[in-house]
Write a protein that holds these residues in place. Structure first.
Motif, mmCIF file in Angstrom:
data_model
loop_
_atom_site.group_PDB
_atom_site.id
_atom_site.type_symbol
_atom_site.label_atom_id
_atom_site.label_comp_id
_atom_site.label_asym_id
_atom_site.label_seq_id
_atom_site.Cartn_x
_atom_site.Cartn_y
_atom_site.Cartn_z
ATOM 1 N N GLY A 46 0.810 -1.217 0.000
ATOM 2 C CA GLY A 46 0.000 0.000 0.000
ATOM 3 C C GLY A 46 0.835 1.254 0.000
ATOM 4 N N VAL A 47 1.910 1.247 0.786
ATOM 5 C CA VAL A 47 2.811 2.397 0.842
ATOM 6 C C VAL A 47 3.448 2.638 -0.523
ATOM 7 N N SER A 152 9.074 13.029 2.499
ATOM 8 C CA SER A 152 7.906 12.194 2.768
ATOM 9 C C SER A 152 8.029 10.852 2.063
ATOM 10 N N LEU A 153 8.536 10.871 0.825
ATOM 11 C CA LEU A 153 8.741 9.603 0.119
ATOM 12 C C LEU A 153 9.803 8.772 0.833
ATOM 13 N N SER A 154 10.856 9.428 1.265
ATOM 14 C CA SER A 154 11.921 8.729 1.967
ATOM 15 C C SER A 154 11.403 8.078 3.250
ATOM 16 N N ILE A 155 10.589 8.815 4.005
ATOM 17 C CA ILE A 155 10.012 8.266 5.239
ATOM 18 C C ILE A 155 9.033 7.138 4.911
ATOM 19 N N GLY A 156 8.216 7.330 3.853
ATOM 20 C CA GLY A 156 7.263 6.304 3.459
ATOM 21 C C GLY A 156 7.942 4.994 3.091
ATOM 22 N N ILE A 157 9.030 5.085 2.337
ATOM 23 C CA ILE A 157 9.761 3.877 1.965
ATOM 24 C C ILE A 157 10.423 3.256 3.189
ATOM 25 N N ALA A 158 10.891 4.094 4.117
ATOM 26 C CA ALA A 158 11.463 3.566 5.358
ATOM 27 C C ALA A 158 10.413 2.784 6.146
ATOM 28 N N SER A 246 -4.539 -4.203 5.476
ATOM 29 C CA SER A 246 -3.204 -3.647 5.680
ATOM 30 C C SER A 246 -2.777 -2.800 4.482
ATOM 31 N N PHE A 247 -3.126 -3.251 3.274
ATOM 32 C CA PHE A 247 -2.838 -2.465 2.066
ATOM 33 C C PHE A 247 -3.534 -1.108 2.149
ATOM 34 N N MET A 248 -4.795 -1.121 2.550
ATOM 35 C CA MET A 248 -5.562 0.119 2.701
ATOM 36 C C MET A 248 -4.880 1.062 3.677
ATOM 37 N N LEU A 249 -4.457 0.534 4.812
ATOM 38 C CA LEU A 249 -3.813 1.363 5.828
ATOM 39 C C LEU A 249 -2.481 1.921 5.327
ATOM 40 N N GLY A 250 -1.716 1.091 4.619
ATOM 41 C CA GLY A 250 -0.443 1.540 4.073
ATOM 42 C C GLY A 250 -0.620 2.639 3.042
ATOM 43 N N PHE A 251 -1.599 2.468 2.158
ATOM 44 C CA PHE A 251 -1.872 3.478 1.127
ATOM 45 C C PHE A 251 -2.297 4.791 1.778
ATOM 46 N N ALA A 252 -3.221 4.704 2.742
ATOM 47 C CA ALA A 252 -3.713 5.912 3.405
ATOM 48 C C ALA A 252 -2.610 6.604 4.193
ATOM 49 N N ALA A 253 -1.764 5.825 4.876
ATOM 50 C CA ALA A 253 -0.688 6.407 5.673
ATOM 51 C C ALA A 253 0.284 7.186 4.781
ATOM 52 N N ILE A 259 0.834 14.361 1.623
ATOM 53 C CA ILE A 259 0.084 15.622 1.580
ATOM 54 C C ILE A 259 0.456 16.527 2.743
ATOM 55 N N ALA A 260 0.654 15.919 3.928
ATOM 56 C CA ALA A 260 0.979 16.708 5.110
ATOM 57 C C ALA A 260 2.349 17.374 4.982
ATOM 58 N N LEU A 261 3.319 16.648 4.433
ATOM 59 C CA LEU A 261 4.668 17.193 4.303
ATOM 60 C C LEU A 261 4.885 17.913 2.973
ATOM 61 N N GLY A 262 4.101 17.527 1.969
ATOM 62 C CA GLY A 262 4.301 18.134 0.639
ATOM 63 C C GLY A 262 3.723 19.515 0.521
#
Length: 262
Positions: A46-47, A152-158, A246-253, A259-262
């Protein structure tokens, strides 16, 4: 291109996620359960899908629109397809095992360990490239790529690397490897990400006009990993909604983070 400290930190964040996840083998006695593994894989998928759209494809189209108008979708689609084909080529040329496969025979444990680590290394390449492309765009002062978006992408991938590190190190230990060595193997499998990101930044500085293609290329490579590896793994076995949720939660997170950081 000069690589500043913020960029170096951004490139190392995904590696830190892999390292922390790999360390889980030091604290658990047994291999993680099948349901938990599916949940972690679904979250990671999802992420990656969310990051591909919000952090890569949308900025790619936005940048191309400045010069191509309604035809902006063409270089984006081209880069996306090339990214998927690139990973398909690597998958075909380099021998490795898929995460839901098994290896039989007297040396099956050794073969599975080596091929599983190789599979993760291959799949970490597009993630490192994706982070590198965004930081390259930020350093080139691209108006559609901010430091916050790259971070944000870096944190998301982490975040998605954390369960991936655990999914690697714990099976290695279950196949007979010591906890310390399994942990180190998992950590080292993630080092390819900052390296791929750094190389991408260096070469991206020579390809500024092609930035939309580079962004969509990274998205295509990441989506390939999701379709080829993560979805089959999260769907393996009897039907369960755990991976889907879990996919849903990952995508939403990841969407919220971007959006919050961008």
């Amino acid at each position: 291109m000069n690589i500043n400290l913020s960029t170096i930190i951004g490139l190392m964040v995904p590696f830190a996620g892999t390292a922390l996840g790999s360390m889980m083998v030091l604290f658990f006695k047994n291999e993680i359960s099948h349901n938990l593994q599916r949940a972690l894989t679904g979250f990671a998928a999802g992420v990656m899908v969310s990051a591909s759209f919000w952090s890569l494809l949308i900025p790619a189209v936005g940048q191309a629109e400045e010069t191509m108008g309604k035809l902006a979708v063409l270089p984006t689609a081209l880069g996306f397809c090339i990214g998927m084909l690139f990973l398909l080529l690597i998958d075909s040329v380099i021998p490795h095992m898929h995460m839901n496969e098994t290896v039989e025979g007297p040396k099956s444990g050794l073969k599975k360990n080596a091929m599983l680590v190789l599979a993760v290394i291959i799949h970490n390449i597009p993630e490192g490239m994706a982070v590198g492309v965004l930081f390259a765009g930020w350093q080139q002062q691209n108006p559609l790529v901010s430091f916050s978006a790259a971070l944000s992408l870096s944190i998301g991938i982490a975040i998605q690397n954390f369960p991936e590190g655990a999914i690697i190190s714990m099976p290695l230990h279950a196949n007979g490897m010591s906890k310390g060595r399994a942990c180190m193997q998992g950590i080292l499998s993630g080092i390819v990400e900052p390296v791929a990101g750094l190389l991408t930044i260096i070469f991206a500085s020579l390809l500024v006009p092609w930035m939309p293609v580079l962004l969509s290329f990274a998205a295509g490579a990441m989506i390939y990993v999701v379709v080829e590896e993560l979805i089959p793994e999260m769907s393996e076995g009897e039907h369960s909604n755990i991976a889907t949720i879990s996919f849903m939660l990952g995508f939403a997170a990841m969407m919220i983070l971007d959006i919050a950081l961008g």
